[in-house]
Design an enzyme around this catalytic site. Structure first.
Site, short mmCIF file in Angstrom:
data_model
loop_
_atom_site.label_atom_id
_atom_site.label_comp_id
_atom_site.label_asym_id
_atom_site.label_seq_id
_atom_site.Cartn_x
_atom_site.Cartn_y
_atom_site.Cartn_z
N ASP A 196 8.44 -9.23 0.46
CA ASP A 196 7.50 -10.23 -0.23
C ASP A 196 7.66 -11.02 -0.39
OD1 ASP A 196 4.62 -10.22 -2.53
OD2 ASP A 196 6.67 -9.75 -3.49
N GLU A 280 3.82 -11.32 5.14
CA GLU A 280 2.45 -11.75 4.51
C GLU A 280 2.10 -12.51 4.62
OE1 GLU A 280 -0.02 -11.14 0.19
OE2 GLU A 280 1.64 -10.94 -0.03
N ASP A 361 7.05 -6.83 -7.40
CA ASP A 361 7.70 -7.50 -5.95
C ASP A 361 8.69 -5.69 -5.14
OD1 ASP A 361 6.95 -9.55 -7.12
OD2 ASP A 361 8.81 -10.28 -7.99
#
Length: 407
Positions: A196, A280, A361
Site C-alpha cells: 500500500d 494498487e 495502511d
C-alpha cells in the site's frame, strides 16, 4: 530484455566543444526534417520518405555553403536525428488513430538551441569503442573519461551521450541482458507481498512493515528557495544568471537522484525477497491536481511502480496491479465486511462486524494482496487463480531512463 546503463562522463574543454557542435548539428537536422514535412503538408503533397530526407538534408546539404559545417560531426549522429523525427511523426499519427496507448502525443515541434537538455546517439556503425584505459572513444570527439560504477554485463549495441540541465554529461549504453545470468543472480523466492503506497509512509507491506517516506523535496526546500531567489535577482541574458540557473538545476538534480536511488534500492529488495507482488494502480495525475500535489510528486509512485514492472520481467517475478477503485481502505481484511469510506485523518478503525482493530495502511496492504490473488486460504489454495507476468515494452528511450544508473 534491453536495459540502459548510464555512466557519468567528464569531457575535456575541447571535447565539450565537439559535443556542443554535435548537439547543434543534430538539432538543425531534426528541425530541417520537421520543416520539410510541414511544408509538404501545407502544399498538400505526400510526406517525403526517410531516404529522400537523408539525401536532401544531409548528403546534399553538406555541399552547400549554408550547411557545410554538418561534415564536422559524425554522419551517424545526423542519421539518428532523422530517425528521431520519423519516430515522432509515427507516434503522432498513431495517437490520432487511437493505436497508441497512453496520453495523446502532439505534433513534432522545433527544438530550441536554448534547451537545457541535449542528446546524440551513436550506433554500432559509428565505430565508437571503449579503450583499454576505460575511456569512451567517440568519432570526431575523442576519448572521453568515464566514471565506471560497475562492469557492463554485455557488449552495448549503442550509446547515447546526454547533457542534462545541470551541465552534467552521461553515456547511456543499451545492453541486452542474459536471462540465465539474471535467474542465477536472483533465484526464486517463496514469499508474496501486498504493498500500500502512501504519503505518511511511502509503503506499508502486508506483513506490517512500514517504510518511511524520505520526502527529498521537502527536506531540500530551504536550499531550493535560496538558489531560486538568487536566480530571480539576476539580469536576464547575463552570465551570472546562467550560473544561477545551473545552481538551481544542480539542486533539483540532487533531489531527483536521491529519490531515484531510494526507489532502486527498495524495488530491488522487494523483487529479491518476493516471488509475487501486488500493488494498487493509483491515479497519480488526478492526485497531482489536489492540495497534496507537492507531496504526491515528491513520493514518485509512478517511477517506483515502473521499476517494479521491468525488474519483475527481468528476474521472472510476478507483478499484479489491482484497480484503483478497489475499496482497499473500506474492507475489513479479517471478515471482508465493507465499512464505508473514511477521512484521511482516521489512521485506525474498528470493524463493526467482527470487532477487529485495524491500522488503516496495514489493512489496505492486506486487501491489496487479497485482491491481487496472492493470499491463500486455510487449505493453501490461492484466493484468485492466475498470475500474469508484468508486461513491458523495450526498456530504453532517448533520455535518461528510470532503469539502473550510476549513483
Amino acid at each position: 530484455m534491453q536495459l540502459r546503463y548510464a555512466f557519468r562522463l567528464y569531457p575535456e574543454p575541447g571535447q565539450r566543444t565537439a559535443l556542443a557542435r554535435a548537439f547543434g548539428c543534430a538539432r538543425v537536422v531534426y528541425n530541417d526534417a520537421v520543416r520539410t514535412r510541414e511544408d509538404a503538408r501545407r502544399a498538400g503533397e505526400a510526406f517525403p520518405t526517410a531516404g529522400l530526407l537523408s539525401r536532401k538534408l544531409i548528403t546534399e546539404a553538406k555541399q552547400t555553403p549554408g550547411r557545410s559545417w554538418l561534415g564536422e560531426v559524425s554522419a551517424v549522429v545526423l542519421q539518428q536525428s532523422l530517425r528521431d523525427a520519423e519516430a515522432a511523426y509515427k507516434n503522432f499519427f498513431a495517437a490520432l488513430k487511437g493505436e497508441r496507448r497512453g496520453a495523446k502525443t502532439g505534433a513534432p515541434r522545433f527544438k530550441s538551441r536554448k534547451d537545457t537538455r541535449q542528446s546524440i546517439r551513436f550506433t554500432a556503425n559509428a565505430c565508437w569503442s571503449i579503450t583499454g584505459s576505460g575511456r569512451l572513444s567517440l568519432p570526431k570527439v575523442g576519448a572521453v573519461k568515464v566514471k565506471w560504477s560497475r562492469v557492463l554485463p554485455a557488449r552495448p549495441s549503442s550509446v547515447s551521450v546526454i547533457k542534462d540541465a545541470a551541465g552534467r554529461y552521461f553515456a547511456s549504453f543499451v545492453i541486452e541482458t542474459d536471462p540465465a545470468a539474471d535467474a542465477a543472480w536472483m533465484p526464486d523466492a517463496d514469499h508474496t507481498v501486498g504493498i500500500d503506497l502512501g504519503l505518511t509512509h511511502f509503503a506499508v507491506l502486508c506483513d506490517g512493515t512500514k517504510i518511511d517516506s524520505p520526502r527529498f523535496l521537502r527536506r531540500a526546500e530551504k536550499k531550493l528557495k535560496k538558489v531560486q531567489w538568487e536566480l530571480s535577482r539576476k539580469q536576464k541574458g547575463s552570465r551570472n544568471r546562467e550560473k544561477a540557473r545551473l545552481k538551481v538545476a544542480r539542486a533539483h538534480a540532487q533531489v531527483a537522484d536521491a529519490r531515484r536511488e531510494f526507489h532502486h534500492q527498495l524495488s530491488t529488495r522487494l523483487i529479491r525477497d518476493n516471488q509475487a507482488i501486488g500493488v494498487e494502480d493509483l491515479a497519480v495525475k488526478g492526485l497531482a491536481r489536489t492540495r497534496l500535489a507537492k507531496s504526491v510528486h515528491d513520493a514518485g509512485w509512478t517511477q517506483f511502480v515502473r521499476m517494479l514492472e521491468y525488474k519483475a520481467v527481468r528476474y521472472g517475478r510476478t507483478l499484479v496491479k489491482i484497480g484503483r477503485f478497489e475499496p482497499t481502505s473500506q474492507v475489513c481484511s479479517a471478515c471482508g465486511a465493507k465499512d464505508g469510506p473514511k477521512p484521511l485523518h482516521i489512521r485506525t478503525w474498528t470493524c463493526a462486524a467482527c470487532g477487529a482493530v485495524h491500522d488503516r495502511d496495514h489493512n489496505a496492504a492486506k486487501n491489496v494482496k487479497t485482491a491481487a490473488g496472492l493470499a491463500v486460504t486455510a487449505c493453501g489454495a490461492q484466493v484468485r487463480p492466475g498470475l500474469v507476468l508484468a508486461q513491458r515494452d523495450e526498456a530504453g528511450s532517448h533520455g535518461l531512463p528510470p532503469e539502473p544508473r550510476a549513483a
